[in-house]
Scaffold this motif. Structure first.
Motif, short mmCIF file in Angstrom:
data_model
loop_
_atom_site.label_atom_id
_atom_site.label_comp_id
_atom_site.label_asym_id
_atom_site.label_seq_id
_atom_site.Cartn_x
_atom_site.Cartn_y
_atom_site.Cartn_z
N PHE A 1 0.86 -1.19 0.00
CA PHE A 1 0.00 0.00 0.00
C PHE A 1 0.90 1.23 0.00
N TYR B 1 1.59 3.83 -1.97
CA TYR B 1 1.22 5.20 -2.38
C TYR B 1 2.40 5.84 -3.12
N PHE C 1 7.68 5.42 2.65
CA PHE C 1 8.41 4.49 3.54
C PHE C 1 9.60 3.86 2.80
N ASP D 1 1.59 -0.96 -4.97
CA ASP D 1 0.32 -0.21 -4.84
C ASP D 1 -0.46 -0.40 -6.12
N LEU D 2 -1.77 -0.48 -6.01
CA LEU D 2 -2.52 -0.74 -7.24
C LEU D 2 -2.86 0.51 -8.03
N VAL E 1 -2.06 -5.73 -3.71
CA VAL E 1 -1.16 -6.30 -2.69
C VAL E 1 -1.44 -7.79 -2.47
N ASP F 1 0.49 -0.78 5.55
CA ASP F 1 -0.20 0.49 5.87
C ASP F 1 -1.44 0.63 4.98
N1 SAH Z 1 1.71 3.84 3.08
C1 SAH Z 1 1.44 5.04 2.32
C2 SAH Z 1 0.01 5.47 2.41
C3 SAH Z 1 -0.99 4.43 1.97
S1 SAH Z 1 -2.47 5.12 1.41
C4 SAH Z 1 2.34 6.17 2.80
O1 SAH Z 1 2.93 6.06 3.85
O2 SAH Z 1 2.45 7.16 2.09
C5 SAH Z 1 -3.28 3.70 0.85
C6 SAH Z 1 -2.82 3.21 -0.51
O3 SAH Z 1 -3.31 1.89 -0.66
C7 SAH Z 1 -3.34 3.99 -1.70
O4 SAH Z 1 -2.24 4.49 -2.44
C8 SAH Z 1 -4.14 2.96 -2.52
O5 SAH Z 1 -3.93 3.08 -3.92
C9 SAH Z 1 -3.55 1.68 -2.02
N2 SAH Z 1 -4.39 0.46 -2.11
C10 SAH Z 1 -5.65 0.29 -1.69
N3 SAH Z 1 -6.04 -0.99 -1.87
C11 SAH Z 1 -4.98 -1.65 -2.38
C12 SAH Z 1 -4.74 -3.00 -2.77
N4 SAH Z 1 -5.67 -3.94 -2.65
N5 SAH Z 1 -3.54 -3.33 -3.28
C13 SAH Z 1 -2.58 -2.37 -3.40
N6 SAH Z 1 -2.73 -1.10 -3.04
C14 SAH Z 1 -3.92 -0.73 -2.55
#
Ligand code: SAH
Length: 397
Positions: A229, A231, A235, A251-252, A281, A301
């Motif tokens: 996840f 973004y 991290f 990230d998707l 993910v 996250d």
């Molecule tokens: N960890 C990031 C913030 C995450 S925000 C940081 O620290 O900046 C949540 C993210 O999850 C978004 O970018 C969204 O596109 C992604 N997301 C949501 N569902 C998902 C999935 N099933 N697989 C991959 N990414 C996903």
């Protein structure tokens, strides 16, 4: 002048508001809430007509307004906003003077005494988030306070109050100088590219600052880090700067790849040495298992709630399974387990960790835990304001 209306609180909830509970919830109001007009000043009274508190009317998914004061004599006017914002800025003096950080929150809603209003500072620019039409009605007062403080480059805003409480697409520029984006900000010496006029999000979640620092300074060295996840890969960047052998970001969202490349690049990291996957993910975990990949550290996250074509994921329900998935690709590494779901607390997150490890037949110990950093002031009278929970966990078997 804002209109003044009176709402009568149900007897069961009077004590709660007297004790400082800030969110005005519809189910606590016996009479008057039908005359709710965005931005009006609300006087909360008990059945006898005695004063309880004063606030404003603003429809958010969580409530219908926020309490601003329990003092009957206090006026909700320009001076009120000025005092609250100045007090908030005073608490952040350490950030203003920090040479290595120029992106932080200067006003955090109910934690600083005005629910529904947030103000972030990004290298000379202010970004105001309005969480209801009601608080947006006080825009002139808030801008005037920032003007009196002077010394800023420009002001942007996010109107986060369409029907479902989400962001209204608009030109978010308010006044001052128009920024050139990406704007480069610094956080503990790490550079991040941010966009103040490109949708709801800026490219960086400021509340994870301490976690990024810990990953860079204490945990990443020599490791292969999987950042799920991811973004814009914030991290991953922190891990790479901390000497990670390699990072893998997943990230998707399609745009996440270019954004992650950009974050690496503004830090002088060769993105071609890193892996960046635009992928679900859960599919990635399957792929990694098939390939027999093993990571030394996995960052989790997830959004509190996500719906994709294939599945819905809710942290409140599915976190143990996500942890189990992560454990299937790390032999004796560590997990960074994070959630911003305000509907449960640290105790519950720990119970999810227990369950995830138990189901995987693994054991662990907790190395460190994080909650919100000091610029994200919380209200002790409103537990959901303390939403961030992060655990750094070492797998021991
Ligand atoms: N960890 C990031 C913030 C995450 S925000 C940081 O620290 O900046 C949540 C993210 O999850 C978004 O970018 C969204 O596109 C992604 N997301 C949501 N569902 C998902 C999935 N099933 N697989 C991959 N990414 C996903």
């Amino acid at each position: 002048m804002a209109k003044v209306i009176t709402w009568q609180v149900k007897p069961n909830f009077v004590k709660q508001y007297q004790a400082g509970y800030p969110l005005i919830r519809r189910d606590t109001i016996a009479q008057g809430a039908d005359s709710a007009e965005e931005g009006s000043i609300v006087h909360l009274q008990d059945e006898q007509g005695s004063f309880i508190a004063k606030g404003y009317c603003g429809m958010q998914n969580k409530g219908i307004g926020w309490v601003l004061t329990n003092k009957e004599g206090e006026k909700i006017d320009f001076l009120f906003f000025k005092q609250k914002i100045l007090a908030a800025i005073n608490k952040r003096q350490g950030f203003y003077h920090d040479e290595n950080t120029d992106a932080f929150r200067i006003f955090n809603g109910e934690g600083d005494g005005i629910g529904g209003l947030q103000i972030d500072y990004y290298a000379g620019f202010y970004l105001i988030s309005w969480y209801s039409e009601g608080i947006f009605r006080f825009k002139d007062q808030v801008i005037r306070v920032l003007d009196e403080l002077g010394d800023y480059r420009g002001i942007y805003e996010k109107k986060r109050f369409d029907t479902k409480g989400s962001y209204i697409e608009d030109d978010d520029f308010v006044k001052g100088e128009r920024g050139e984006f990406p704007l480069l900000v610094m956080e503990n010496g790490i550079h991040y590219a941010v966009y103040l006029n490109d949708g709801a999000m800026t490219g960086i979640f400021l509340d994870q600052r301490e976690v990024r620092k810990a990953i860079r300074d204490k945990y990443a060295k020599g490791k292969h880090v999987l950042n799920t996840f991811s973004y814009t890969g914030a991290f991953s960047v922190a891990a790479a700067l901390g000497g990670a052998e390699k990072t893998t970001s997943v990230d998707l969202a399609k745009r996440s790849k270019n954004k992650t490349i950009e974050q690496f690049s503004v830090n002088g990291i060769d993105f071609e040495q890193q892996d960046i996957h635009v992928m679900d993910v859960f599919d990635y975990f399957k792929y990694a298992r098939r390939k027999g990949l093993s990571f030394d550290m996995v960052v989790l996250d997830p959004p509190s709630f996500a719906r994709s074509k294939k599945r819905t994921f809710s942290t409140a329900k599915d976190y143990p399974a996500l942890i189990e998935d992560a454990l299937s690709v790390t032999a004796n590494g560590m997990l960074v387990i994070s959630t911003n779901n305000a509907s449960f607390g640290m105790k519950k997150l720990k119970s999810f960790v227990d369950k995830g490890f138990r189901d995987a037949g693994a054991s662990f110990h907790i190395l460190e835990q994080f909650s919100l950093p000091p610029d994200f002031q919380t209200s002790k009278d409103y537990p959901p304001s303390n939403y961030l929970k992060v655990l750094v966990v070492k797998r021991t078997s």
